[in-house]
Design an enzyme around this catalytic site. Structure first.
Site, PDB file in Angstrom:
ATOM      1  N   SER A 226       0.959  -1.261   0.176  1.00 48.62           N
ATOM      2  CA  SER A 226       0.048   0.247   0.257  1.00 48.62           C
ATOM      3  C   SER A 226       0.898   1.633   0.223  1.00 48.62           C
ATOM      4  O   SER A 226       1.734   1.424   1.235  1.00 48.62           O
ATOM      5  CB  SER A 226      -0.856  -0.163   0.832  1.00 48.62           C
ATOM      6  OG  SER A 226      -1.095   1.162   1.024  1.00 48.62           O
TER       7      SER A 226
ATOM      8  N   HIS B 281      -1.344  -1.503  -4.253  1.00 50.46           N
ATOM      9  CA  HIS B 281      -2.714  -1.224  -2.849  1.00 50.46           C
ATOM     10  C   HIS B 281      -2.594   0.524  -4.002  1.00 50.46           C
ATOM     11  O   HIS B 281      -1.654   0.918  -3.200  1.00 50.46           O
ATOM     12  CB  HIS B 281      -2.750  -1.170  -2.780  1.00 50.46           C
ATOM     13  CG  HIS B 281      -4.247  -1.389  -1.392  1.00 50.46           C
ATOM     14  ND1 HIS B 281      -5.082  -1.743  -1.656  1.00 50.46           N
ATOM     15  CD2 HIS B 281      -4.494  -0.534  -0.334  1.00 50.46           C
ATOM     16  CE1 HIS B 281      -6.192  -0.957  -0.637  1.00 50.46           C
ATOM     17  NE2 HIS B 281      -6.090  -0.221  -0.204  1.00 50.46           N
TER      18      HIS B 281
ATOM     19  N   ASP C 123      -4.734   4.542  -2.109  1.00 45.70           N
ATOM     20  CA  ASP C 123      -5.621   4.429  -1.261  1.00 45.70           C
ATOM     21  C   ASP C 123      -6.093   6.139  -1.611  1.00 45.70           C
ATOM     22  O   ASP C 123      -5.300   6.622  -1.660  1.00 45.70           O
ATOM     23  CB  ASP C 123      -5.273   4.587   0.111  1.00 45.70           C
ATOM     24  CG  ASP C 123      -5.005   3.428   0.718  1.00 45.70           C
ATOM     25  OD1 ASP C 123      -6.120   2.387   1.135  1.00 45.70           O
ATOM     26  OD2 ASP C 123      -3.653   2.937   1.427  1.00 45.70           O
TER      27      ASP C 123
ATOM     28  N   MET D 146      -8.521   9.086  -0.263  1.00 46.41           N
ATOM     29  CA  MET D 146      -9.465   9.250   0.883  1.00 46.41           C
ATOM     30  C   MET D 146      -9.733  10.804   0.362  1.00 46.41           C
ATOM     31  O   MET D 146      -8.722  11.891   0.325  1.00 46.41           O
ATOM     32  CB  MET D 146      -8.194   9.841   2.062  1.00 46.41           C
ATOM     33  CG  MET D 146      -7.789   8.366   2.249  1.00 46.41           C
ATOM     34  SD  MET D 146      -6.728   8.749   4.162  1.00 46.41           S
ATOM     35  CE  MET D 146      -5.797   6.674   4.095  1.00 46.41           C
TER      36      MET D 146
ATOM     37  N   HIS E  48      -8.726   2.295  -3.974  1.00 39.36           N
ATOM     38  CA  HIS E  48      -9.456   1.654  -3.089  1.00 39.36           C
ATOM     39  C   HIS E  48      -9.724   3.460  -2.526  1.00 39.36           C
ATOM     40  O   HIS E  48      -8.694   4.266  -2.133  1.00 39.36           O
ATOM     41  CB  HIS E  48      -8.732   1.249  -2.256  1.00 39.36           C
ATOM     42  CG  HIS E  48      -9.340   1.330  -0.635  1.00 39.36           C
ATOM     43  ND1 HIS E  48      -8.645   1.067   1.155  1.00 39.36           N
ATOM     44  CD2 HIS E  48     -10.802   1.045  -0.065  1.00 39.36           C
ATOM     45  CE1 HIS E  48      -9.677   1.221   2.056  1.00 39.36           C
ATOM     46  NE2 HIS E  48     -10.902   0.778   1.299  1.00 39.36           N
TER      47      HIS E  48
ATOM     48  N   MET F 138     -12.001   5.880  -0.633  1.00 38.63           N
ATOM     49  CA  MET F 138     -12.605   6.099   0.373  1.00 38.63           C
ATOM     50  C   MET F 138     -12.923   7.188   0.486  1.00 38.63           C
ATOM     51  O   MET F 138     -12.612   7.700   0.631  1.00 38.63           O
ATOM     52  CB  MET F 138     -11.775   5.839   1.841  1.00 38.63           C
ATOM     53  CG  MET F 138     -11.048   4.290   1.978  1.00 38.63           C
ATOM     54  SD  MET F 138      -8.787   4.297   2.729  1.00 38.63           S
ATOM     55  CE  MET F 138      -8.662   4.092   1.655  1.00 38.63           C
TER      56      MET F 138
ATOM     57  N   MET G  80     -11.972  -4.649   5.474  1.00 36.72           N
ATOM     58  CA  MET G  80     -10.800  -3.450   6.506  1.00 36.72           C
ATOM     59  C   MET G  80     -10.801  -4.111   7.661  1.00 36.72           C
ATOM     60  O   MET G  80     -11.595  -4.350   8.283  1.00 36.72           O
ATOM     61  CB  MET G  80     -11.514  -2.175   6.163  1.00 36.72           C
ATOM     62  CG  MET G  80     -12.151  -1.571   5.502  1.00 36.72           C
ATOM     63  SD  MET G  80      -9.921  -1.108   4.007  1.00 36.72           S
ATOM     64  CE  MET G  80      -9.215  -0.274   5.654  1.00 36.72           C
TER      65      MET G  80
ATOM     66  N   ASP H 115      -6.616  -5.606   4.438  1.00 34.04           N
ATOM     67  CA  ASP H 115      -6.823  -4.429   4.330  1.00 34.04           C
ATOM     68  C   ASP H 115      -6.511  -3.920   6.336  1.00 34.04           C
ATOM     69  O   ASP H 115      -7.756  -3.590   6.370  1.00 34.04           O
ATOM     70  CB  ASP H 115      -6.750  -3.304   3.106  1.00 34.04           C
ATOM     71  CG  ASP H 115      -6.632  -1.597   3.099  1.00 34.04           C
ATOM     72  OD1 ASP H 115      -5.029  -2.317   3.405  1.00 34.04           O
ATOM     73  OD2 ASP H 115      -7.120  -1.158   3.001  1.00 34.04           O
TER      74      ASP H 115
HETATM   75  C1  DX5 Z   1      -6.352   2.185   5.633  1.00 35.43           C
HETATM   76  C2  DX5 Z   1      -5.892   1.767   3.972  1.00 35.43           C
HETATM   77  C3  DX5 Z   1      -5.057   1.365   3.931  1.00 35.43           C
HETATM   78  C4  DX5 Z   1      -3.507   1.355   5.550  1.00 35.43           C
HETATM   79  C5  DX5 Z   1      -2.471   0.371   5.203  1.00 35.43           C
HETATM   80  O1  DX5 Z   1      -6.885   3.774   5.790  1.00 35.43           O
HETATM   81  O2  DX5 Z   1      -6.846   2.074   3.290  1.00 35.43           O
HETATM   82  O3  DX5 Z   1      -4.880   0.415   2.837  1.00 35.43           O
HETATM   83  O4  DX5 Z   1      -2.572   1.775   3.249  1.00 35.43           O
HETATM   84  O5  DX5 Z   1      -1.527   0.390   5.996  1.00 35.43           O
HETATM   85  P1  DX5 Z   1      -1.052  -0.447   6.735  1.00 35.43           P
HETATM   86  O6  DX5 Z   1      -0.640  -1.161   6.246  1.00 35.43           O
HETATM   87  O7  DX5 Z   1      -0.073   0.401   7.799  1.00 35.43           O
HETATM   88  O8  DX5 Z   1      -2.201  -0.855   8.377  1.00 35.43           O
HETATM   89 ZN    ZN Z   2      -6.999   0.806   1.277  1.00 36.63          ZN
END
Ligand code: DX5
Ligand code: ZN
Length: 227
Positions: A17, A42, A44, A46, A76, A78, A150, A185
């Site tokens: 990620s 991956h 993310d 946000m 992903h 969010m 999650m 994740d």
């Molecule tokens: C959290 C993200 C994850 C995050 C995971 O909101 O969706 O993808 O990057 O990070 P680690 O592996 O450090 O928990």
């Molecule tokens: Zn994620």
């Protein structure tokens, strides 16, 4: 590369990620994590609304796609209004777009959004947060290429794994076809990866467990995560 999603892997896939990477040398970190054995990236996204944090937008995905033309980009979302972002991220080069069941008003709404992603020629994913009942996602899993459970409350990397979500994996895994993946994740590391594999997950996201460590350790870490 798209076969990554359509064929059951012999061993779990590892998805570094990039949220935990050094954004000032993103392509370099991303490439090194693939060289070390990562199967896909991956990414993310946000929006500061669905989760209390901001991360990156389509421009970053576009740059990654240019730097790494062959890599599978698992994006992903969010975000509270995912439908507004499917096309920008598909155009930027995403291979898979996942959105949260929590933003869907109904089962039909989830299926409609899934259809929009599919029409863009991109793989589809549905995500469920730790507090959300697994029953909410079960009626729609047949429609998606990937189900993402999650294992932390989303918004930040480096949080502690929530073991209670493993039951969701055990419930969902038997329902999936060979061409559907089950991803986990959040908080995946050297101890928790085995629990996830045993619960039936075949795509493991790992942010801080990889990028948070010195680069010369990534190969060994990814090997252990894979089991
Ligand atoms: C959290 C993200 C994850 C995050 C995971 O909101 O969706 O993808 O990057 O990070 P680690 O592996 O450090 O928990
Ligand atoms: Zn994620």
């Amino acid at each position: 590369m798209n076969d990554l999603m359509s064929t059951k892997p012999v061993q779990p896939l590892i998805a570094p990620s990039i949220l935990a990477a050094d954004f000032a040398s993103l392509a370099d970190d991303a490439w090194a994590s693939l060289e070390a054995g990562g199967d896909l990236l991956h990414v993310d996204i946000m929006d500061g609304h669905f989760v209390p944090n901001l991360s990156m937008g389509p421009a970053v995905v576009e740059s990654l796609r240019k730097a790494l033309p062959e890599v599978f980009l698992d994006v992903h979302l969010m975000v509270s209004d995912p439908g507004a972002y499917f096309k920008p991220f598909a155009d930027a080069g995403a291979n898979l777009l996942s959105f949260h069941i929590e933003v869907c008003e109904s089962e039909q709404h989830a299926r409609d959004l899934c259809g929009v992603i599919g029409d863009l020629g991109v793989h589809t994913g549905i995500v469920i947060n730790p507090p959300t009942d697994v029953e909410r996602v079960l009626p729609v899993v047949d429609a998606f290429d990937l189900v993402l459970v999650m294992s932390v409350n989303p918004g930040f990397g480096g949080q502690a794994f929530i073991p209670e979500v493993l039951d969701k994996g055990r419930r969902i895994a038997p329902l999936l076809r060979d061409d559907q993946r089950l991803e986990i994740d959040g908080g995946i590391g050297l101890e928790t990866a085995e629990l996830a594999r045993q619960a039936g997950f075949d795509v493991l996201v790992a942010g801080s467990a990889v990028y948070g460590k010195p680069r010369d350790q990534w190969g060994e870490i990814i090997r252990i995560l894979r089991g």
